[in-house]
Enzyme design. Sequence first.
Site, short mmCIF file in Angstrom:
data_model
loop_
_atom_site.label_atom_id
_atom_site.label_comp_id
_atom_site.label_asym_id
_atom_site.label_seq_id
_atom_site.Cartn_x
_atom_site.Cartn_y
_atom_site.Cartn_z
N GLU A 1 -5.40 20.15 20.18
CA GLU A 1 -5.86 21.52 20.42
C GLU A 1 -6.66 21.64 21.71
O GLU A 1 -7.04 22.73 22.11
CB GLU A 1 -6.74 21.99 19.25
CG GLU A 1 -5.97 22.31 17.97
CD GLU A 1 -5.77 21.11 17.06
OE1 GLU A 1 -5.92 19.97 17.54
OE2 GLU A 1 -5.47 21.31 15.86
N TRP B 1 -25.17 11.77 4.05
CA TRP B 1 -23.87 11.48 4.63
C TRP B 1 -23.83 10.06 5.20
O TRP B 1 -24.75 9.62 5.88
CB TRP B 1 -23.56 12.47 5.76
CG TRP B 1 -23.22 13.85 5.29
CD1 TRP B 1 -23.45 14.36 4.05
CD2 TRP B 1 -22.60 14.89 6.04
NE1 TRP B 1 -23.01 15.67 3.97
CE2 TRP B 1 -22.49 16.03 5.19
CE3 TRP B 1 -22.13 15.00 7.34
CZ2 TRP B 1 -21.92 17.23 5.61
CZ3 TRP B 1 -21.58 16.20 7.77
CH2 TRP B 1 -21.47 17.30 6.89
N LYS C 1 -20.06 11.33 1.18
CA LYS C 1 -21.25 12.07 0.74
C LYS C 1 -21.85 11.35 -0.46
O LYS C 1 -21.37 11.47 -1.58
CB LYS C 1 -20.90 13.52 0.41
CG LYS C 1 -20.70 14.35 1.69
CD LYS C 1 -19.60 15.38 1.55
CE LYS C 1 -19.26 15.97 2.91
NZ LYS C 1 -17.91 16.50 3.01
N THR D 1 0.30 19.36 16.06
CA THR D 1 -0.71 18.42 15.57
C THR D 1 -0.05 17.51 14.55
O THR D 1 0.95 17.89 13.93
CB THR D 1 -1.86 19.17 14.89
OG1 THR D 1 -1.31 19.90 13.80
CG2 THR D 1 -2.53 20.14 15.85
#
Lengths: 540, 540
Positions: free
Chosen positions: A330, A442, A437, A185
């Site tokens: 992944e 959000w 936030k 990754t």
Amino acid sequence: MQGLMMDQPLSISSLLVHADRYHGDTEIVSRRVEGDIHRYTYHDAHQRSRRAANMLERLGVAVGERAATLAWNGYRHFELYYAISGSGRVMHTINPRLHPEQVAWIANDAQDQVLFFDLTFAPLVDAVAPHCPNIKHWVALCAEADLPALKNIKPLAYETLLEQADSAYDWPLLDEQSAACLCYTSGTTGNPKGVLYSHRSTVLHAMGSCMPDVMNLSACDVVLPVVPMFHVNAWGTPYSCPIVGAKLVFPGPALDGASLTELFEQEKVTFTAGVPTVWLGLLQHLQKSGQKLTTVNRMVVGGSACPPALMKAFKDEFGIHIHHAWGMTEMSPLGTFNQLKNKHLPLSAEEQFKVHVRAGRPVFGVDIKIVDDAGKDLPWDGVAFGDLLVKGYWVVGQYYGLDKSPLVDGWFPTGDVATIDPDGFIQITDRSKDVIKSGGEWISSIDLENIAVSHPAVAEAGVIGVYHPKWDERPLLVVVLKDGQDVDRDALLAHFDGKIAKWMLPDDVQFVTELPHTATGKISKLKLREQFKDYRLPTV
Amino acid sequence: MQGLMMDQPLSISSLLVHADRYHGDTEIVSRRVEGDIHRYTYHDAHQRSRRAANMLERLGVAVGERAATLAWNGYRHFELYYAISGSGRVMHTINPRLHPEQVAWIANDAQDQVLFFDLTFAPLVDAVAPHCPNIKHWVALCAEADLPALKNIKPLAYETLLEQADSAYDWPLLDEQSAACLCYTSGTTGNPKGVLYSHRSTVLHAMGSCMPDVMNLSACDVVLPVVPMFHVNAWGTPYSCPIVGAKLVFPGPALDGASLTELFEQEKVTFTAGVPTVWLGLLQHLQKSGQKLTTVNRMVVGGSACPPALMKAFKDEFGIHIHHAWGMTEMSPLGTFNQLKNKHLPLSAEEQFKVHVRAGRPVFGVDIKIVDDAGKDLPWDGVAFGDLLVKGYWVVGQYYGLDKSPLVDGWFPTGDVATIDPDGFIQITDRSKDVIKSGGEWISSIDLENIAVSHPAVAEAGVIGVYHPKWDERPLLVVVLKDGQDVDRDALLAHFDGKIAKWMLPDDVQFVTELPHTATGKISKLKLREQFKDYRLPTV
């Protein structure tokens, strides 16, 4: 009671064997680092791959050991994909855009035994070599005559090794659960983590990605993967194209709009795949040059969210449909893909576009869900958003060399925040660590970025949360303007009017000449936050 | 070294779970034995399947035991596909067109514990029941009120059992190699032989059959399988449609041209699959009625060779492309499928048609070869023909209950004689036992039949070898004329002029009102030979 069908493992070598037997004369065309165009067929690739498998034996790389590459999309890289995995070794593609220190760290972590590299990366290899004492051989993907003179190592020439290797080779019958490829990754935080694909996961992923509602690949297609083979295996195209016998066109290092356009037209490419940045470059080239793409009939965009404005421009100006896909290293990487359902066919173009901009619905083989902070399932209403979790045949179970399982009750937490609508289409709201936030609510940085880039003067935009004493965090918009274009702060913010709730409006705009990117071409929010760590909002 | 991806078995239940989660509101429409049209969704089917799994438990059918069906294509049959296999039991579909003695023989050989039947088959069930003492329950697929009164057994009502069963059920995690479905070959010689599919082979077959170069199924499709669910699982459509979320339309017992046309139009069917006889009936209906199919955009024909004349008529008169497929019960059934390659696209319609009439090229997952009498590989030149052998993920390894392996060096001998061209397209020349051996040379009965049915007066034709003192065997053409059409022996044989070598010309023609067919709708050469066993050629 067991079934009584033939027991035949899913294996990577079988993909190339199939392509050779049933599409042996189909071409693989590569723009080489050397500059010229190279052509051969699946039959030729299969022959050279088997030679390369014998070469690995001669180089003393044992079955199960890792062999690494630092290479562009090209036929030699393709041969190595099959030679390494097909012979039971592990193909480890390294991203050459990483910092040399990271390249060395990854090569050491993987315990690579040999490293194959394109001539472009000779300086990188020379810098890395002293830090990788375990790599026994450094092989340049070139002929003997083109071998580079390096300071720290004396590389071998791939073409010479291939000539010396025996041409006769039978692919071994492998356990389908055995390791086939390793990909790290990009690791924006902490060390990169290795994902170790199996033969089974790779073949199932390839079959899944060919499907009509996914990449829709057939023997009539000519496929040019712009997405690099060092970036989650070019989204599986080196495996899926042989399954269907599609012609493959490899662009080598030339990923600019003009070079791609030339190759698209010359090779009659029908399908291509890449990240938004590449398509942005292509769009600008087409708009500037007045050229058209006469054979490309669809594109896929992934890697990061595609600005709707980019999709609209390709559709309206060039008649090319961009399919939105979502996934991650992944996930091999395919998770969701955007294709309409039967129920969408009667909708107006405008209504269909609202479906098209979503990140798609799960490919068969992948399951998804969204949960709240307590891990409780959230409704699929297209509004509620929460942490996106996945599972499936080609989803990671465990990272390479790490003991701790990343799974939560058998599901992999993606780190993305998303909504799911009743038809299973997801919309990525943000990376969970990038969401802003503000006063307990959000705000999606991606939504704000998409609106910003829909302004005609804006080339690229990044939104980060910055400190606010009352609201904790408020959005800051950082933009790069297009050449010769201008817009000021207030005019740009006025562009958000009616497109978003007032309280979500960025508190300020900063104009920069360039945004920081990760090695896989995404905007690096980490670096952007670092860059603006001393910034204070004007109203505070 | 093992890969580190999630370990998740390929399972039949996962197909329906996927359809429920991502295509929950997509319809399954059935014409019922009761005469009406029934509609519900994948979500409903999933719920009722889980109830049906609990019902099996209550009926005392143990995991691994066989549960049989004698049923048309319909939603209840579909539910049982999932309930039986998904719960770890074995779905055994019996062909109701077989002779009652054969039905009983098969049910006993399979050791069926329960048998579900459509009301149509109540008389058959009543005749069979006394010979099947091991079947514990006979369940009629109807409501309590519609239960038939039978002489030998007292059947239970499916709807009542379903109501009594618990609705909560979690699909068990099964070994993917475990048995899922059992299907007997039609067995023109000797006893029928059972092919025992696994979860793995069924799911891989379903994925393979969705591919763009195979059935090309997507969430935009509306699929009507005419091929029965008791005939190699309707070629996998009950499994492949849930993978892609295609709407399913089940025709029940009404397979005549008028009923099919009504359903195609009413449900906006895009794709359909069946044997040549069914498409012949449909064609005649369309030609007679003047109706058009406005939504069907492709059809697949398999089960036996499709006369080119039939393909041409659908293409020219109705704009519908018929794809030729080839396979067999032992192959789940898909082996090859006819789709053009990129290289064929520039060809004229006439040249493309020459490709279309072949039986197709292998689906990924299936490998083919042709060999001579000594088992030596024959060239892929489209001319050399020999015994066709296959292997693959969904090819039989062993017959149910038989010790002797049918394989030859790991390959399954299909009993077909074929050519393979350089592009991997096969042409079935004959069944090896039907080929006519004339003076050491082989004559294809299929070639002669295709020429015969291309004559405007011929409805159906069968060719068999009959005794000849000098040449051992010579071809005899047996034909059924179309209603109101006429042609005599010499005129019909003149139709072969220039289409075939002179020495291959049939020695005689016999006109009959009907040809014998097998239970799967193929011309029964066995019965035809039996019928003409006392026939002597006029010239002998």
